[in-house]
Each structure stands twice: as C-alpha cells, then as structure tokens.
Motif scaffolding. Structure first.
Motif, PDB file in Angstrom:
ATOM      1  N   LEU A 128       0.841  -1.193   0.000  1.00 47.52           N
ATOM      2  CA  LEU A 128       0.000   0.000   0.000  1.00 47.52           C
ATOM      3  C   LEU A 128       0.881   1.249   0.000  1.00 47.52           C
ATOM      4  N   LEU A 129       0.268   2.384  -0.224  1.00 51.12           N
ATOM      5  CA  LEU A 129       0.979   3.636  -0.039  1.00 51.12           C
ATOM      6  C   LEU A 129       1.335   3.802   1.432  1.00 51.12           C
ATOM      7  N   ASN A 130       2.454   4.473   1.715  1.00 45.20           N
ATOM      8  CA  ASN A 130       2.736   4.863   3.088  1.00 45.20           C
ATOM      9  C   ASN A 130       2.169   6.265   3.318  1.00 45.20           C
ATOM     10  N   ARG A 131       2.457   6.844   4.472  1.00 44.11           N
ATOM     11  CA  ARG A 131       1.872   8.152   4.794  1.00 44.11           C
ATOM     12  C   ARG A 131       2.297   9.209   3.778  1.00 44.11           C
ATOM     13  N   ARG A 132       3.572   9.193   3.416  1.00 46.21           N
ATOM     14  CA  ARG A 132       4.064  10.177   2.445  1.00 46.21           C
ATOM     15  C   ARG A 132       3.354  10.014   1.112  1.00 46.21           C
ATOM     16  N   GLY A 133       3.250   8.769   0.634  1.00 49.54           N
ATOM     17  CA  GLY A 133       2.570   8.531  -0.632  1.00 49.54           C
ATOM     18  C   GLY A 133       1.107   8.932  -0.581  1.00 49.54           C
ATOM     19  N   PHE A 134       0.460   8.661   0.541  1.00 47.44           N
ATOM     20  CA  PHE A 134      -0.946   9.043   0.724  1.00 47.44           C
ATOM     21  C   PHE A 134      -1.096  10.558   0.626  1.00 47.44           C
ATOM     22  N   GLN A 135      -0.245  11.287   1.340  1.00 48.44           N
ATOM     23  CA  GLN A 135      -0.356  12.745   1.332  1.00 48.44           C
ATOM     24  C   GLN A 135      -0.098  13.316  -0.052  1.00 48.44           C
ATOM     25  N   ILE A 136       0.866  12.752  -0.763  1.00 45.94           N
ATOM     26  CA  ILE A 136       1.161  13.243  -2.106  1.00 45.94           C
ATOM     27  C   ILE A 136      -0.033  13.018  -3.038  1.00 45.94           C
ATOM     28  N   ARG A 137      -0.584  11.785  -3.049  1.00 46.24           N
ATOM     29  CA  ARG A 137      -1.684  11.469  -3.967  1.00 46.24           C
ATOM     30  C   ARG A 137      -2.933  12.285  -3.650  1.00 46.24           C
ATOM     31  N   VAL A 138      -3.280  12.380  -2.377  1.00 44.52           N
ATOM     32  CA  VAL A 138      -4.484  13.128  -2.027  1.00 44.52           C
ATOM     33  C   VAL A 138      -4.291  14.614  -2.283  1.00 44.52           C
ATOM     34  N   SER A 139      -3.109  15.133  -1.981  1.00 49.85           N
ATOM     35  CA  SER A 139      -2.846  16.554  -2.237  1.00 49.85           C
ATOM     36  C   SER A 139      -2.924  16.861  -3.731  1.00 49.85           C
ATOM     37  N   GLU A 140      -2.386  15.972  -4.564  1.00 46.31           N
ATOM     38  CA  GLU A 140      -2.482  16.161  -6.019  1.00 46.31           C
ATOM     39  C   GLU A 140      -3.938  16.217  -6.454  1.00 46.31           C
ATOM     40  N   PHE A 141      -4.767  15.353  -5.874  1.00 45.28           N
ATOM     41  CA  PHE A 141      -6.187  15.346  -6.217  1.00 45.28           C
ATOM     42  C   PHE A 141      -6.861  16.639  -5.774  1.00 45.28           C
ATOM     43  N   THR A 149     -16.227  18.995  -7.359  1.00 47.97           N
ATOM     44  CA  THR A 149     -16.529  19.821  -6.186  1.00 47.97           C
ATOM     45  C   THR A 149     -17.894  19.513  -5.581  1.00 47.97           C
ATOM     46  N   GLY A 150     -18.746  18.794  -6.280  1.00 47.20           N
ATOM     47  CA  GLY A 150     -20.061  18.476  -5.737  1.00 47.20           C
ATOM     48  C   GLY A 150     -20.058  17.306  -4.771  1.00 47.20           C
ATOM     49  N   GLU A 151     -18.900  16.706  -4.526  1.00 52.95           N
ATOM     50  CA  GLU A 151     -18.831  15.543  -3.645  1.00 52.95           C
ATOM     51  C   GLU A 151     -18.112  15.881  -2.350  1.00 52.95           C
ATOM     52  N   HIS A 152     -18.038  14.874  -1.468  1.00 56.70           N
ATOM     53  CA  HIS A 152     -17.377  15.036  -0.183  1.00 56.70           C
ATOM     54  C   HIS A 152     -16.180  14.095  -0.105  1.00 56.70           C
ATOM     55  N   LEU A 153     -15.179  14.523   0.633  1.00 58.06           N
ATOM     56  CA  LEU A 153     -14.010  13.694   0.902  1.00 58.06           C
ATOM     57  C   LEU A 153     -14.098  13.185   2.332  1.00 58.06           C
ATOM     58  N   VAL A 154     -13.993  11.876   2.485  1.00 58.40           N
ATOM     59  CA  VAL A 154     -13.960  11.259   3.808  1.00 58.40           C
ATOM     60  C   VAL A 154     -12.535  10.779   4.076  1.00 58.40           C
ATOM     61  N   VAL A 155     -11.995  11.162   5.213  1.00 57.36           N
ATOM     62  CA  VAL A 155     -10.689  10.681   5.663  1.00 57.36           C
ATOM     63  C   VAL A 155     -10.923   9.842   6.912  1.00 57.36           C
ATOM     64  N   ILE A 199       0.189   3.489   7.459  1.00 53.39           N
ATOM     65  CA  ILE A 199       1.085   4.565   7.898  1.00 53.39           C
ATOM     66  C   ILE A 199       1.988   4.135   9.037  1.00 53.39           C
ATOM     67  N   GLY A 200       1.957   2.852   9.369  1.00 50.69           N
ATOM     68  CA  GLY A 200       2.865   2.365  10.395  1.00 50.69           C
ATOM     69  C   GLY A 200       2.182   1.406  11.341  1.00 50.69           C
ATOM     70  N   GLY A 201       2.913   0.369  11.763  1.00 54.84           N
ATOM     71  CA  GLY A 201       2.352  -0.575  12.723  1.00 54.84           C
ATOM     72  C   GLY A 201       1.059  -1.173  12.223  1.00 54.84           C
ATOM     73  N   GLU A 202       0.013  -1.044  13.044  1.00 59.28           N
ATOM     74  CA  GLU A 202      -1.300  -1.581  12.668  1.00 59.28           C
ATOM     75  C   GLU A 202      -2.294  -0.473  12.337  1.00 59.28           C
ATOM     76  N   GLU A 203      -1.776   0.672  11.856  1.00 60.92           N
ATOM     77  CA  GLU A 203      -2.629   1.800  11.511  1.00 60.92           C
ATOM     78  C   GLU A 203      -2.740   1.956   9.994  1.00 60.92           C
ATOM     79  N   PHE A 204      -3.962   2.200   9.548  1.00 58.65           N
ATOM     80  CA  PHE A 204      -4.245   2.413   8.131  1.00 58.65           C
ATOM     81  C   PHE A 204      -4.981   3.738   7.976  1.00 58.65           C
ATOM     82  N   LEU A 205      -4.647   4.455   6.914  1.00 59.47           N
ATOM     83  CA  LEU A 205      -5.252   5.759   6.634  1.00 59.47           C
ATOM     84  C   LEU A 205      -5.925   5.688   5.269  1.00 59.47           C
ATOM     85  N   ILE A 206      -7.185   6.117   5.226  1.00 60.47           N
ATOM     86  CA  ILE A 206      -7.991   5.955   4.012  1.00 60.47           C
ATOM     87  C   ILE A 206      -8.622   7.278   3.615  1.00 60.47           C
TER      88      ILE A 206
END
Length: 287
Positions: A128-141, A149-155, A199-206
C-alpha cells in the motif's frame, strides 16, 4: 552504443516523483514560470545582440555573424594551443564539462534516485501507499482543477484492536501475514473511489469520495472489512468528512493534515469506548 549504455539511456526517467514533490509543495507553477522566463531572457539577449545597430543586419549578415563568431573562436583556440596548450586544454575541458558532463551527471542522478523516490511512497510489507505517498496522492487530487466539487471527501483512520496479542501468540511472521490480509480486505472493500495506505504498525489511513457528508457507511464498511478477515481482528475507526468545495487549493496540504488529525482523534475516541466501533469528528470551526 554498447548495451549497458543503451539500457541506461533508454530507461524511464521517473520524473513524476519530482513533479509530485513540486505539486505538493505548491511550487510547480512558480518554478515553471521561473524556468520559462529564464529561457526567454537568455533568448532575448541573443535577439538584441543580433539586431543591435552595431550588429549584423539582414539574414545573410546574421548567419555570417554566427559563422564569423565560430571561426574566431576556432582561431583563438588554435592560438591558445600554439602558445598556451595547457590553458587551451583546460578551457576545452571546462566548456566540455559544462555542456556535456554536468547534464549527463544530472541525468544519471535522476536515474538513480527515481526508483528509490517512487518506492519511498510505498509500504514495503503490504504494497500500500505509506503516509508520504498518501499525502502526495491526495494533495495532487485536491489541487487538481478537475476534482468533482459536488462531492465530499472522507478521511478515516483505522487502528487494529489489541494487535500486539497476534504477534505475541502467533509470532511476527503470522502478524505480518495478518497485516497483509487486512490491507487486501480494506482495498477490496473500499473500491476504486478510495485510497488506502498503511502509515505504520497496525494503523491504516484511508481517503474516499462520497456523494454526501455522511461518513458512517464508509467508516462502518472499513470496520466490517477488518472483522470479516480470517484472523478475526477488530478495529477502531475514526472518520471525518468535508465538502470538496470547501477545500482551498492553496491550503490543500494544510487542510489535509487537519483532516488526518481529526480522524486520528476520532479513532482514539472509538478505542477508548472499547474498540470495534466507529467515531466521528466535525470540520465545523476547523477549516
């Protein structure tokens, strides 16, 4: 051209990692303008020189000026060779280095760093992406002018409950296998409109897109995806939703960090409540 050199020269450049870095730092456009302006400035200098009153006039004269300049350089080089061969050789090597060696070294550096930079976005265990990869991809989006713009982003933040017991009772190899299984379950459960990272250990960020501001279905889907795995694990899930229209491109990285923080706080609310449940935070007063 020998085979190793051909392979090096034709290998992919991986410039996308550099572009991603510039985008996430918000400096891609200013840097592009700077480089373009520098090239135009240098070209304008040559244009003025060719069209100055004391310079050559007419196409033939301008072409002749270029030929004369080259010939004069050759004559000067020849005289240097006659009277100052060491100086001539040093001048040649200096010019050769500036024109050829430095660009080749830059190319080689990008070839070496490119794959490492791409891999630095990926979690080695799960793929999977790590935290850095996640931040880069989401920031690019978020900075893309084509975002819906008519939708919502869930983190959402997912933390496996009492995962240490798996390592203690089954061993770290089986613990790694469990993490890989959870990663696959989360990706499968979330679908193509989402991004799953470890993003580390047993933590996942979506991050996921949804048509409304209700993050419940996504958060519950994540919890159920973990529960459905063959290891019988449970998870504490924290989530936050924001309308994409409220995300400002110039503050995208800052606002994403805020969303991650809120999701993390909500996850700890769920964990303190006993785990195997979901909790939410609001962005009201945060944007």
């Amino acid at each position: 051209m020998s085979n190793p050199i051909r392979q090096w020269w034709t290998a992919p450049d991986h410039f996308e990692w550099l572009s991603s870095y510039l985008v996430t730092r918000g400096i891609q456009r200013p840097l592009s303008v700077f480089v373009g302006s520098s090239v135009l400035f240098l070209g304008f200098i040559e244009f003025l020189m060719m069209h100055s009153p004391s310079g050559p006039s007419g196409t033939a004269g301008q072409v002749g000026g270029i030929v004369i300049a080259v010939a004069a350089s050759a004559v000067m080089a020849g005289r240097l060779v006659e009277h100052h061969p060491i100086l001539a050789a040093s001048k040649f090597l200096n010019a050769f280095g500036v024109i050829t060696v430095i660009p080749l070294m830059c190319q080689a550096l990008l070839q070496v760093l490119g794959p490492d930079a791409l891999n630095s976005d990926t979690d080695e265990l799960t793929g999977l992406l790590n935290r850095r990869g996640f931040q880069i991809r989401v920031s690019e989006f978020l900075v893309s002018p084509e975002r819906p713009t008519g939708e919502h982003l869930v983190v959402a933040m997912v933390d496996l409950d009492r995962f240490k017991q798996v390592n203690d009772t089954l061993g770290h190899a089986e613990g790694d296998a469990a993490l890989i299984a959870v990663a696959g379950g989360l990706e499968t459960g979330m679908g193509p409109r989402s991004l799953v990272s470890r993003i580390g250990g047993e933590e996942f960020l979506i991050a996921a897109l949804t048509g409304d501001d209700d993050a419940t279905s996504i958060a519950e889907g994540l919890r159920e995806a973990v529960l459905a795995g063959r290891y019988g694990l449970t998870a504490s899930v924290g989530a936050v939703a924001v309308p994409l229209v409220d995300v400002v491109a110039s503050r995208a990285a800052e606002q994403l960090e805020m969303l991650i923080r809120l999701a993390d706080e909500a996850m700890y609310d769920a964990k303190r409540a006993g785990g195997n449940r979901v909790a939410f935070r609001s962005v009201i007063g945060e944007l």
